[in-house]
Design a protein around this motif. Sequence first.
Motif, PDB file in Angstrom:
ATOM      1  N   SER A  68       3.949   5.911  -1.458  1.00  0.00           N
ATOM      2  CA  SER A  68       4.858   6.984  -1.063  1.00  0.00           C
ATOM      3  C   SER A  68       5.442   7.643  -2.301  1.00  0.00           C
ATOM      4  O   SER A  68       5.684   6.974  -3.312  1.00  0.00           O
ATOM      5  CB  SER A  68       6.007   6.429  -0.209  1.00  0.00           C
ATOM      6  N   TYR A  79       2.317  10.958   0.810  1.00  0.00           N
ATOM      7  CA  TYR A  79       1.734   9.623   0.915  1.00  0.00           C
ATOM      8  C   TYR A  79       0.309   9.616   0.383  1.00  0.00           C
ATOM      9  O   TYR A  79      -0.380  10.637   0.378  1.00  0.00           O
ATOM     10  CB  TYR A  79       1.712   9.169   2.379  1.00  0.00           C
ATOM     11  N   ARG A 119      -0.456   1.775   1.149  1.00  0.00           N
ATOM     12  CA  ARG A 119       0.025   3.141   1.281  1.00  0.00           C
ATOM     13  C   ARG A 119       1.105   3.376   0.248  1.00  0.00           C
ATOM     14  O   ARG A 119       2.128   2.689   0.236  1.00  0.00           O
ATOM     15  CB  ARG A 119       0.569   3.431   2.676  1.00  0.00           C
TER      16      ARG A 119
END
Length: 128
Positions: free
Chosen positions: A21, A80, A19
Amino acid sequence: QVQLVESGGGLVQAGASLRLSCAASGRTFSSYVMGWFRQAPGKERELVAALRWNGFSTYYADSVKGRFTISRDNAKNTVYLQMNSLNPDDTAVYYCAASVGATAQAMAVMKVSGIPYWGKGTLVTVSS
């Protein structure tokens, strides 16, 4: 002063998830489209996913549809990119970008040189 700061890249094996950011600051982004681009060695920078900060409009490149999800957290001013089922073709530097736009699809036709705000990028490496 607008700042986009990416984080979350790394080295993973094929099939794994990451993930990314993008922490955004310096202005109100309500009329902006936020996008994730990537650039592999020797290749042009390409749009992977985008969303309009104020609204539900999203865009995904065909190569990542069904595997990547773009989302935002308004309270944290953060965008994200959830990346699942990664494969070696996903290896690239991933950049967060922002530009005024009416829809997420609008970013797909913008020239890279015309997008005003960019982060410095985060490297994603997927091993086979």
